[in-house]
Design a protein around this motif. Structure first.
Motif: not given
Length: 710
Positions: A585, A595, A600
């Protein structure tokens, strides 16, 4: 002969005697005092007094003399012990240690403290037994005692003392004969290195001779008996020991380092000693030695004192040997494996590798010291702190024989002290409060140490009220910290280590100022360790410290980034995986997270942070190594995993300078230098570079999801 040559020996042994004295004082039952403990305390003071008088440390000698006289009345039952008297004795012991440290640093002791403690001891003697305890104007070893006990009686009229020196070298023997000349008139002296006899005339006791000599030679090397003045022959003694019935052989003058703890005692003259049981006789409840454990001959020595610098030099040389062996091993592995002529060389290298590893482990064990060195100071800390707080505390220690590197032992003491004081102040409730909750009035504090893999696990456990999670979160919000109710207990408890954070309702002289816990965490991380907190409200708290056994050798994982090889401390590595595009991300700015099982993790590209050329830039083609530092997890992007190996740690700051993101360096088998990475340092460096715009935006970010994960 310069007597100052033996100052270090006196300082070290006096330090051990003071530690032994403190332990016995703390364990003393004032309602039913153990005579063996009282005798041990008295003998420790007596030995220090004799040595101090010999070496000219007059203030220490006078203080100890007054203290010794008061102890003598206590062991004879003429002084009734109370808790406040034991507190005063402990204070006297502290002042004696301060005086010892002053002489060690070639300074004069504090005269005000000396005058104050002498006045207090004199007052006790005057009020309790109606006597004054005047300090002597000359060394005590030169003065007769007013009412000597049987074991301290000087030679009777018409007799002399025969002092036999057993297995003493020429240098020490010359010094000891000179010292005996100061105690009396030498009538004759003769013999050899195996047994050298000195006939001494003078009003001096066997114990005084013992106290002088114990700082030069071992107690087993001295034998004292009486001889008739007209015949100069032993009276009523055997040929081997020549001991008179009324003057026993001197068998113990100081407490040596225990052979069971270490084959070699390592000391730098500053570290605290191990409190030990008195060696003149069995402790209360212990059996006497049987014939199955014969006494060693005088010529044998169970331990020796070695300078830490010498041990470090040996460790460095062994480290260089290991590096050389690795180089040779790699060279041999590059040869033609099918060559018959190389088979003997390969066998020899295999044997060298095993022997080098055994040598390495043996040398490293010399620096290993029992945790008892650390735990021995906490009975006093708990006693004093609990007294200030008005609490009743039982201290339990477990795993005192667990060994840790000396350098870590010295550095772990202060963090542990703060954790102990924190448990006593914030953790364990007041006696009345505990009773109302159905708990015992006496709180329990446990210090434990044990090995866990290649690490040592140290725990500070209490059965107090535990940590209030909601109060922590409330206090964190008041301090402006970014917290949420969804945080795990582990993350919430880590808030305690934030700078300036404190939940104390009021500031005391014990704690409450919000300083200390952050320093504890920083110091432990500086030793390559980590600190964790487990707590249950109403039941207690367990603070766990995980440390490497030594800082000289490191279990590491070799990684490749571009053309460079780096080492990750294996204790920080959790797992490794191949990143998938769907798990990456793009965050606000240039940050990237990955992830991993619903968590995260910040991504740190080592090639970006350390400016490594020709590295893989696409995270999906790299390897993500999940590591942990300062209680947080990160994903380190590397090109290749090479393997695990033990490396010899070289201090980079001493040999070059401090490098951000790097904790140390090592030399690999091919002779190249590899940097040992600092996990938290790399993260800070990455953040700093991004904020300064020194890291070029990765073009692969455009392929990741840009929505910030919820």
């Amino acid at each position: 002969m310069d007597i100052t040559d033996f100052f270090d020996t006196f300082f070290e042994e006096a330090e051990e005697l003071l530690a032994d004295m403190e332990q016995h004082l703390l364990e003393l039952d004032v309602d039913d005092p153990d005579s063996e403990q009282l005798n041990a305390i008295f003998r420790a003071a007596h030995s220090i007094k004799g040595g101090a008088g010999t070496f000219g440390f007059s203030v220490l000698q006078k203080t100890t003399h007054i203290f010794e006289n008061l102890l003598d009345h206590a062991r004879k039952g003429e002084l009734t012990l109370r808790s406040d008297l034991v507190d005063t004795f402990l204070e006297a012991k502290d002042i004696m240690r301060e005086q010892l440290d002053a002489y060690r640093n070639e300074e004069e002791p504090n005269q005000e403290a000396y005058a104050r403690i002498c006045h207090v001891l004199q007052q006790i003697a005057l009020e309790e037994i109606g006597q004054t305890l005047d300090a002597p104007a000359v060394p005590a070893v030169l003065q007769p005692q007013a009412e000597p006990s049987k074991s301290e009686a000087p030679a009777k009229d018409g007799t002399h003392l025969l002092v036999a020196l057993l297995n003493v070298n020429d240098k020490d023997r010359t010094l000891l004969v000179e010292e005996l000349e100061q105690l009396g008139d030498i009538q004759s002296h003769s013999g050899d290195e195996k047994r050298y006899e000195v006939i001494l005339k003078g009003n001096v006791s066997a114990d005084d001779i013992e106290a002088v000599m114990c700082f030069v030679i071992e107690p087993e090397q001295i034998a004292i008996s009486t001889v008739a003045a007209d015949t100069a022959e032993p009276t009523g003694a055997t040929e081997t020991e020549k001991v008179a019935p009324d003057v026993p052989v001197v068998t113990q003058a100081a407490v040596p380092m225990p052979a069971a703890e270490a084959a070699v005692g390592v000391t730098d003259g500053t570290s605290a000693a191990i409190p030990q049981s008195d060696n003149r006789g069995p402790a209360k409840g212990q059996e006497k030695p049987t014939k199955a454990t014969p006494k060693k001959a005088a010529s044998e020595s169970s331990s020796i004192r070695v300078s830490v610098d010498k041990v470090d030099q040996i460790i460095n040389l062994v480290g260089e040997l290991i590096i050389t062996q690795s180089m040779l091993d790699q060279t041999v592995s590059d040869l033609d494996d099918q060559s018959v002529s190389n088979s003997s060389l390969q066998n020899g290298m295999s044997l060298l590798q095993r022997n080098a590893r055994d040598l390495q482990e043996a040398v490293m064990s010399i620096r290993m010291i029992p945790m008892e060195f650390v735990f021995s100071r906490f009975p006093r800390v708990v006693r004093d702190t609990a007294g200030k707080l008005g609490k009743e505390i039982e201290l339990i220690t477990e795993g005192k024989s667990t060994e840790l590197d000396k350098s870590l032992v010295e550095r772990i003491t202060d963090p542990l002290t703060h954790l102990v004081r924190n448990s006593l102040d914030h953790g364990i409730e007041m006696p009345d409060e505990r009773e109302a909750l159905g708990k015992p009035r006496v709180g329990k504090l446990v210090l434990s140490a044990r090995h866990q893999g290649g690490n040592i696990l140290i725990e500070v456990r209490d059965d107090g009220g535990g940590i209030d999670r909601e109060r922590l979160l409330e206090k964190a919000r008041e301090n402006g910290l970014n917290v949420s109710d969804a945080m795990s207990d582990e993350d919430v408890f880590q808030l305690i280590f934030a700078p300036g954070f404190s939940t104390a309702k009021e500031v005391t002289d014990v704690s409450g100022r919000g300083v200390g816990m952050d320093v504890v965490k920083r110091n432990i991380q500086g030793m390559g360790g980590r600190v964790e907190i487990q707590s249950t409200k109403g039941e207690g708290t367990n603070t766990r410290i995980v440390l490497p056994l030594t800082l000289a050798i490191l279990d590491g994982m070799s990684i490749k980034v571009g053309g460079e090889t780096f080492i990750l401390p294996l204790s920080t590595v959790l797992e490794s995986l191949q990143p998938a595009k769907g798990d990456m991300y793009a965050m606000a700015g240039d940050d990237v997270v990955i992830k991993v099982r619903d968590e995260y993790l910040p991504v740190i590209a080592i090639h970006e942070v350390l400016d490594v050329k020709n590295a893989i830039t696409d995270p999906t083609k790299s390897i993500a190594v999940i590591v942990q530092g300062e209680g947080r997890r990160y994903a380190m992007l590397v090109d290749e995993l090479i393997g695990q190996q033990q490396v010899v740690v070289k201090n980079l700051e001493d040999n070059y300078r401090k490098v951000p993101g790097v904790s140390a360096a090592t030399i690999l088998g091919d002779g190249s230098v590899a940097l040992i990475l600092d996990i938290t340092g790399l993260h800070r460096l990455s953040r700093a570079k991004k904020e300064a715009g020194k890291i070029v935006k990765n073009p692969h970010l455009a392929h990741y999801k840009e929505a910030e994960p919820s």
